[in-house]
Scaffold this motif. Structure first.
Motif, PDB file in Angstrom:
ATOM      1  N   PRO A  88       0.830  -1.239  -0.049  1.00  0.00           N
ATOM      2  CA  PRO A  88       0.140  -0.006  -0.025  1.00  0.00           C
ATOM      3  C   PRO A  88       0.997   1.250  -0.168  1.00  0.00           C
ATOM      4  CG  PRO A  88      -0.800  -1.439   1.511  1.00  0.00           C
ATOM      5  CD  PRO A  88       0.604  -2.183   0.932  1.00  0.00           C
ATOM      6  N   GLU A  89       0.551   2.070  -0.950  1.00  0.00           N
ATOM      7  CA  GLU A  89       1.251   3.414  -1.128  1.00  0.00           C
ATOM      8  C   GLU A  89       0.054   4.607  -1.488  1.00  0.00           C
ATOM      9  OE1 GLU A  89       4.394   4.043  -3.833  1.00  0.00           O
ATOM     10  OE2 GLU A  89       3.626   2.598  -4.976  1.00  0.00           O
ATOM     11  N   ASP A  90       0.441   5.602  -1.042  1.00  0.00           N
ATOM     12  CA  ASP A  90      -0.254   6.681  -1.550  1.00  0.00           C
ATOM     13  C   ASP A  90       0.065   7.455  -2.795  1.00  0.00           C
ATOM     14  OD1 ASP A  90      -1.627   7.095   1.002  1.00  0.00           O
ATOM     15  OD2 ASP A  90      -0.002   8.316   1.940  1.00  0.00           O
ATOM     16  N   LYS A  91      -0.637   7.566  -3.574  1.00  0.00           N
ATOM     17  CA  LYS A  91      -0.570   8.011  -5.034  1.00  0.00           C
ATOM     18  C   LYS A  91      -0.839   9.390  -5.147  1.00  0.00           C
ATOM     19  CE  LYS A  91       0.526   3.830  -6.670  1.00  0.00           C
ATOM     20  NZ  LYS A  91       1.638   3.432  -6.953  1.00  0.00           N
ATOM     21  N   ARG A  92      -0.264   9.920  -6.189  1.00  0.00           N
ATOM     22  CA  ARG A  92      -0.328  11.695  -6.463  1.00  0.00           C
ATOM     23  C   ARG A  92      -1.945  11.826  -6.800  1.00  0.00           C
ATOM     24  NH1 ARG A  92      -0.302  12.074 -12.065  1.00  0.00           N
ATOM     25  NH2 ARG A  92       0.628  10.635 -13.176  1.00  0.00           N
ATOM     26  N   TRP A  93      -2.772  10.990  -7.189  1.00  0.00           N
ATOM     27  CA  TRP A  93      -3.939  11.115  -7.737  1.00  0.00           C
ATOM     28  C   TRP A  93      -5.132  10.965  -6.430  1.00  0.00           C
ATOM     29  CZ3 TRP A  93      -0.754   7.684 -10.163  1.00  0.00           C
ATOM     30  CH2 TRP A  93      -0.985   6.153  -9.725  1.00  0.00           C
ATOM     31  N   ALA A 113      -9.871   5.243  -1.582  1.00  0.00           N
ATOM     32  CA  ALA A 113      -9.900   6.783  -2.093  1.00  0.00           C
ATOM     33  C   ALA A 113     -10.740   7.572  -1.495  1.00  0.00           C
ATOM     34  CB  ALA A 113     -10.383   6.871  -3.786  1.00  0.00           C
ATOM     35  N   GLY A 114     -11.697   7.059  -0.800  1.00  0.00           N
ATOM     36  CA  GLY A 114     -12.908   7.879  -0.248  1.00  0.00           C
ATOM     37  C   GLY A 114     -13.487   8.911  -1.160  1.00  0.00           C
ATOM     38  N   LYS A 115     -13.745  10.143  -0.642  1.00  0.00           N
ATOM     39  CA  LYS A 115     -14.261  10.917  -1.326  1.00  0.00           C
ATOM     40  C   LYS A 115     -13.744  11.423  -2.771  1.00  0.00           C
ATOM     41  CE  LYS A 115     -12.230  15.168   0.456  1.00  0.00           C
ATOM     42  NZ  LYS A 115     -12.149  16.517   0.701  1.00  0.00           N
ATOM     43  N   ASN A 116     -12.272  10.967  -2.803  1.00  0.00           N
ATOM     44  CA  ASN A 116     -11.514  11.305  -3.983  1.00  0.00           C
ATOM     45  C   ASN A 116     -11.845  10.325  -5.234  1.00  0.00           C
ATOM     46  OD1 ASN A 116     -10.241  13.600  -3.341  1.00  0.00           O
ATOM     47  ND2 ASN A 116      -8.981  12.340  -2.007  1.00  0.00           N
ATOM     48  N   LYS A 118     -14.567   9.528  -6.671  1.00  0.00           N
ATOM     49  CA  LYS A 118     -15.531  10.375  -7.542  1.00  0.00           C
ATOM     50  C   LYS A 118     -15.472  11.637  -7.468  1.00  0.00           C
ATOM     51  CE  LYS A 118     -19.639   8.641  -8.625  1.00  0.00           C
ATOM     52  NZ  LYS A 118     -20.902   7.952  -8.215  1.00  0.00           N
ATOM     53  N   ASN A 119     -14.801  12.262  -6.600  1.00  0.00           N
ATOM     54  CA  ASN A 119     -14.842  13.707  -6.652  1.00  0.00           C
ATOM     55  C   ASN A 119     -13.454  14.347  -6.125  1.00  0.00           C
ATOM     56  OD1 ASN A 119     -17.635  14.500  -6.860  1.00  0.00           O
ATOM     57  ND2 ASN A 119     -18.122  12.868  -4.884  1.00  0.00           N
ATOM     58  N   PRO A 120     -12.490  13.919  -6.917  1.00  0.00           N
ATOM     59  CA  PRO A 120     -11.058  14.608  -6.556  1.00  0.00           C
ATOM     60  C   PRO A 120     -11.263  16.163  -6.828  1.00  0.00           C
ATOM     61  CG  PRO A 120     -11.076  13.746  -8.713  1.00  0.00           C
ATOM     62  CD  PRO A 120     -12.408  13.359  -8.340  1.00  0.00           C
ATOM     63  N   PRO A 121     -10.168  17.002  -6.443  1.00  0.00           N
ATOM     64  CA  PRO A 121     -10.285  18.218  -6.638  1.00  0.00           C
ATOM     65  C   PRO A 121     -10.287  18.491  -7.991  1.00  0.00           C
ATOM     66  CG  PRO A 121      -8.517  17.497  -5.200  1.00  0.00           C
ATOM     67  CD  PRO A 121      -9.087  16.288  -5.613  1.00  0.00           C
TER      68      PRO A 121
END
Length: 126
Positions: A88-93, A113-116, A118-121
């Motif tokens: 597991p690693e955090d991705k830039r997206w 991804a949680g809220k990200n 479907k709703n990334p910045p």
């Protein structure tokens, strides 16, 4: 519209069936040796696998499964003998991902991804 299911190919359906059961999917249709279908533990999506003589060339298939407790899930699956090609690693997206391969070489991405999701910045406004 809602995604119902995805069907993927396999050269060895029995081996693939055991892999996806270990991953946590529930077998709901057993038509071995030519077809099986699984239900995901959360939501309404299903995954089908059908027997083929040859696998697709080039990029193959990538399947994403989201889990709120990704790190714990990866630890649990490793204890059951599944081998990961990336921890597991955090991705830039803004997703946290871990990767492994199923018996046919399809890429399995376990992620959170949680809220990200479907709703990334950078989502395009409606």
């Amino acid at each position: 519209m809602n995604l119902n299911q995805v069907t993927i190919p396999s050269l060895d359906l029995e081996k693939a069936t055991e892999f996806y059961k270990t991953l946590g999917l529930q077998l709901i249709v057993d038509a071995l040796p030519r077809y099986v279908r699984f239900e995901c533990p959360d939501g309404d999506s299903t995954l089908s696998i059908h027997l083929v003589e040859t696998l697709p060339k080039d990029n193959g298939v990538s399947i994403y499964f989201e889990d709120d407790n990704l790190d714990a899930l990866v630890t649990q699956l490793k204890s059951k003998g599944l081998v990961f090609i990336s921890a597991p690693e955090d991705k830039r997206w803004l997703w946290r991902e871990a990767h492994l391969l199923d018996p046919d070489g399809n890429t399995i991405i376990l992620y959170h991804a949680g809220k990200n999701r479907k709703n990334p910045p950078w989502r395009i406004p409606k």
